[in-house]
Design a protein around this motif. Structure first.
Motif, PDB file in Angstrom:
ATOM      1  N   PRO A   1      73.179  85.626  -1.365  1.00 17.42           N
ATOM      2  CA  PRO A   1      72.755  86.490  -2.471  1.00 17.42           C
ATOM      3  C   PRO A   1      71.374  86.136  -3.023  1.00 17.42           C
ATOM      4  N   GLY A   2      71.065  84.841  -3.147  1.00 20.84           N
ATOM      5  CA  GLY A   2      69.744  84.451  -3.641  1.00 20.84           C
ATOM      6  C   GLY A   2      68.628  84.921  -2.728  1.00 20.84           C
ATOM      7  N   ASP A   3      68.864  84.843  -1.413  1.00 20.06           N
ATOM      8  CA  ASP A   3      67.869  85.334  -0.454  1.00 20.06           C
ATOM      9  C   ASP A   3      67.719  86.844  -0.564  1.00 20.06           C
ATOM     10  N   PHE A   4      68.841  87.522  -0.768  1.00 22.22           N
ATOM     11  CA  PHE A   4      68.813  88.979  -0.934  1.00 22.22           C
ATOM     12  C   PHE A   4      67.930  89.370  -2.119  1.00 22.22           C
ATOM     13  N   TRP A   5      68.134  88.705  -3.255  1.00 22.81           N
ATOM     14  CA  TRP A   5      67.391  89.069  -4.468  1.00 22.81           C
ATOM     15  C   TRP A   5      65.922  88.692  -4.394  1.00 22.81           C
ATOM     16  N   ARG A   6      65.544  87.778  -3.502  1.00 18.94           N
ATOM     17  CA  ARG A   6      64.129  87.422  -3.340  1.00 18.94           C
ATOM     18  C   ARG A   6      63.380  88.418  -2.459  1.00 18.94           C
ATOM     19  N   LEU A   7      64.092  89.276  -1.770  1.00 14.53           N
ATOM     20  CA  LEU A   7      63.444  90.279  -0.918  1.00 14.53           C
ATOM     21  C   LEU A   7      62.750  91.337  -1.773  1.00 14.53           C
ATOM     22  N   PRO A   8      61.735  91.997  -1.229  1.00 13.72           N
ATOM     23  CA  PRO A   8      61.139  93.135  -1.946  1.00 13.72           C
ATOM     24  C   PRO A   8      62.182  94.225  -2.170  1.00 13.72           C
ATOM     25  N   ARG A   9      62.009  94.979  -3.218  1.00 14.60           N
ATOM     26  CA  ARG A   9      62.992  96.002  -3.602  1.00 14.60           C
ATOM     27  C   ARG A   9      63.287  96.964  -2.454  1.00 14.60           C
TER      28      ARG A   9
ATOM     29  N   GLU B   1      63.205  96.481   0.774  1.00 12.40           N
ATOM     30  CA  GLU B   1      64.060  95.847   1.782  1.00 12.40           C
ATOM     31  C   GLU B   1      65.492  95.717   1.284  1.00 12.40           C
ATOM     32  N   ARG B   2      65.660  95.401   0.003  1.00 10.57           N
ATOM     33  CA  ARG B   2      67.019  95.322  -0.560  1.00 10.57           C
ATOM     34  C   ARG B   2      67.705  96.671  -0.453  1.00 10.57           C
ATOM     35  N   MET B   3      66.993  97.734  -0.797  1.00  6.63           N
ATOM     36  CA  MET B   3      67.580  99.075  -0.747  1.00  6.63           C
ATOM     37  C   MET B   3      67.961  99.442   0.688  1.00  6.63           C
ATOM     38  N   LEU B   4      67.108  99.099   1.641  1.00 11.00           N
ATOM     39  CA  LEU B   4      67.392  99.389   3.042  1.00 11.00           C
ATOM     40  C   LEU B   4      68.617  98.612   3.518  1.00 11.00           C
ATOM     41  N   LEU B   5      68.701  97.338   3.189  1.00  9.49           N
ATOM     42  CA  LEU B   5      69.857  96.545   3.591  1.00  9.49           C
ATOM     43  C   LEU B   5      71.149  97.081   2.980  1.00  9.49           C
TER      44      LEU B   5
END
Length: 42
Positions: A13-21, A23-27
């Motif tokens: 989860p921490g790695d997820f939240w460090r991604l650009p917005r 990329e998070r939306m795409l994932l």
């Protein structure tokens, strides 16, 4: 959803939240499609 990304794809989860917005939306969109496909196969 984050649990699914962690268990199936080893994305913490921490790695997820460090991604650009974007990329998070795409994932999240990809994970939703994957979960829908898994549900259809049951």
């Amino acid at each position: 959803m984050l649990y699914h990304l962690w268990v199936r794809h080893h994305l913490r989860p921490g790695d997820f939240w460090r991604l650009p917005r974007g990329e998070r939306m795409l994932l999240l969109a990809f994970a939703e499609e994957e979960l829908d496909a898994l549900a259809d196969n049951m």
